[in-house]
Design a protein around this motif. Structure first.
Motif, PDB file in Angstrom:
ATOM      1  N   PRO A 112       0.846  -1.193   0.000  1.00 38.91           N
ATOM      2  CA  PRO A 112       0.000   0.000   0.000  1.00 38.91           C
ATOM      3  C   PRO A 112       0.889   1.254   0.000  1.00 38.91           C
ATOM      4  CG  PRO A 112      -0.814  -1.572   1.604  1.00 38.91           C
ATOM      5  CD  PRO A 112       0.526  -2.069   1.132  1.00 38.91           C
ATOM      6  N   SER A 113       0.710   2.095  -1.007  1.00 40.66           N
ATOM      7  CA  SER A 113       1.620   3.216  -1.226  1.00 40.66           C
ATOM      8  C   SER A 113       0.852   4.486  -1.525  1.00 40.66           C
ATOM      9  CB  SER A 113       2.546   2.905  -2.408  1.00 40.66           C
ATOM     10  OG  SER A 113       3.233   1.692  -2.208  1.00 40.66           O
ATOM     11  N   ILE A 114       1.435   5.601  -1.083  1.00 38.10           N
ATOM     12  CA  ILE A 114       0.785   6.892  -1.281  1.00 38.10           C
ATOM     13  C   ILE A 114       1.823   7.958  -1.596  1.00 38.10           C
ATOM     14  CG2 ILE A 114       0.841   7.476   1.190  1.00 38.10           C
ATOM     15  CD1 ILE A 114      -1.998   8.779   0.664  1.00 38.10           C
ATOM     16  N   SER A 131       1.096  16.337 -10.747  1.00 39.55           N
ATOM     17  CA  SER A 131       1.681  15.019 -10.541  1.00 39.55           C
ATOM     18  C   SER A 131       1.162  13.975 -11.516  1.00 39.55           C
ATOM     19  CB  SER A 131       1.390  14.544  -9.111  1.00 39.55           C
ATOM     20  OG  SER A 131       1.703  13.176  -8.968  1.00 39.55           O
ATOM     21  N   SER A 132       2.093  13.352 -12.212  1.00 44.46           N
ATOM     22  CA  SER A 132       1.701  12.270 -13.132  1.00 44.46           C
ATOM     23  C   SER A 132       1.217  11.057 -12.346  1.00 44.46           C
ATOM     24  CB  SER A 132       2.870  11.889 -14.040  1.00 44.46           C
ATOM     25  OG  SER A 132       4.005  11.577 -13.275  1.00 44.46           O
ATOM     26  N   PHE A 133       1.711  10.875 -11.122  1.00 43.24           N
ATOM     27  CA  PHE A 133       1.271   9.743 -10.303  1.00 43.24           C
ATOM     28  C   PHE A 133      -0.196   9.924  -9.910  1.00 43.24           C
ATOM     29  CE2 PHE A 133       5.818  10.496  -9.305  1.00 43.24           C
ATOM     30  CZ  PHE A 133       6.326   9.432 -10.029  1.00 43.24           C
ATOM     31  N   LYS A 134      -0.540  11.111  -9.500  1.00 43.30           N
ATOM     32  CA  LYS A 134      -1.924  11.415  -9.137  1.00 43.30           C
ATOM     33  C   LYS A 134      -2.838  11.235 -10.353  1.00 43.30           C
ATOM     34  CE  LYS A 134      -4.604  14.954  -6.760  1.00 43.30           C
ATOM     35  NZ  LYS A 134      -4.526  16.256  -6.085  1.00 43.30           N
ATOM     36  N   LYS A 135      -2.370  11.682 -11.518  1.00 45.40           N
ATOM     37  CA  LYS A 135      -3.172  11.537 -12.745  1.00 45.40           C
ATOM     38  C   LYS A 135      -3.398  10.070 -13.099  1.00 45.40           C
ATOM     39  CE  LYS A 135      -1.210  13.875 -15.895  1.00 45.40           C
ATOM     40  NZ  LYS A 135      -0.542  14.732 -16.866  1.00 45.40           N
ATOM     41  N   SER A 140      -2.849  10.006  -3.556  1.00 43.47           N
ATOM     42  CA  SER A 140      -2.020  11.193  -3.387  1.00 43.47           C
ATOM     43  C   SER A 140      -2.711  12.152  -2.420  1.00 43.47           C
ATOM     44  CB  SER A 140      -1.812  11.876  -4.741  1.00 43.47           C
ATOM     45  OG  SER A 140      -1.002  13.013  -4.614  1.00 43.47           O
ATOM     46  N   VAL A 141      -1.950  12.631  -1.440  1.00 43.37           N
ATOM     47  CA  VAL A 141      -2.477  13.606  -0.479  1.00 43.37           C
ATOM     48  C   VAL A 141      -1.444  14.705  -0.278  1.00 43.37           C
ATOM     49  CG1 VAL A 141      -3.963  11.940   0.714  1.00 43.37           C
ATOM     50  CG2 VAL A 141      -1.619  12.315   1.529  1.00 43.37           C
ATOM     51  N   ASP A 142      -1.913  15.828   0.276  1.00 42.96           N
ATOM     52  CA  ASP A 142      -1.005  16.952   0.488  1.00 42.96           C
ATOM     53  C   ASP A 142      -1.034  17.497   1.912  1.00 42.96           C
ATOM     54  OD1 ASP A 142      -3.422  18.284   0.576  1.00 42.96           O
ATOM     55  OD2 ASP A 142      -3.016  19.565  -1.152  1.00 42.96           O
ATOM     56  N   ASN A 143      -1.651  16.731   2.837  1.00 42.11           N
ATOM     57  CA  ASN A 143      -1.671  17.201   4.228  1.00 42.11           C
ATOM     58  C   ASN A 143      -1.652  16.008   5.185  1.00 42.11           C
ATOM     59  OD1 ASN A 143      -4.576  16.630   5.226  1.00 42.11           O
ATOM     60  ND2 ASN A 143      -4.896  17.634   3.238  1.00 42.11           N
TER      61      ASN A 143
END
Length: 173
Positions: A112-114, A131-135, A140-143
């Motif tokens: 499990p990866s983020i 982010s290409s990973f988010k796309k 993907s989170v930022d907080n």
């Protein structure tokens, strides 16, 4: 190949993995790096206790800087490792990527990866679409609060791999 090679020093141990990306003019502001790394450790400690934290730096990264940041925050039970990202993932229960393609290694190992990332001030100059990973649909989170939510999902057994991982596993050759 990794499973055949892997004679990890962490075999049989539960580890939480952090893939870092060093400070960079366009990709990682120093203040954001420090916040992402230290808040990652706080969440790991809060959700997983004294599990071993393995930090995998980007090859060009200053390892002494990582150690200074973690020591300043009084993070214990961690190691900085230059082992291959996939080999480290072999024993990981969870992986956090501070915007690096190493996330693909942990995902390929079924971990499990983020992606945990706050865009650098100049990031959109080089990555106008983000982010290409988010796309690709990778978590993907930022907080910090959202990162905790991801840990809750994983630790409660509700984690599902991103659809792109299933799609790629179906590709032949």
């Amino acid at each position: 190949v990794v499973k055949k090679y892997s004679k990890s020093e962490f075999e049989g141990k539960e580890v939480a993995l952090i893939y870092t990306r060093g400070v960079h003019t366009c990709y990682m502001d120093e203040d954001k790096y420090i916040d992402l790394l230290t808040s990652s450790c706080r969440v790991i400690r809060k959700k997983m206790g004294e599990v071993l934290i393995v930090v995998k730096p980007h090859p060009s990264e200053d390892i002494e800087f990582i150690k200074r940041v973690l020591d300043m925050e009084k993070v214990t039970n961690y190691i900085v490792s230059m082992e291959h990202a996939a080999v480290l993932a072999e024993n990981a229960k969870i992986a956090i990527s501070l915007f690096t393609s190493a996330i693909l290694d942990s995902l390929s190992m079924g971990v499990p990866s983020i992606e945990y990332y706050n865009e650098a001030k100049r990031y959109r100059e080089v990555e106008p679409e983000g982010s290409s990973f988010k796309k690709l649909g990778i978590y993907s989170v930022d907080n910090e609060q959202a990162l905790e939510g991801f840990f809750d999902m994983v630790l409660s057994g509700c984690y599902e791999s991103p659809p792109i991982i299933h799609e790629l596993s179906q590709v032949k050759d």
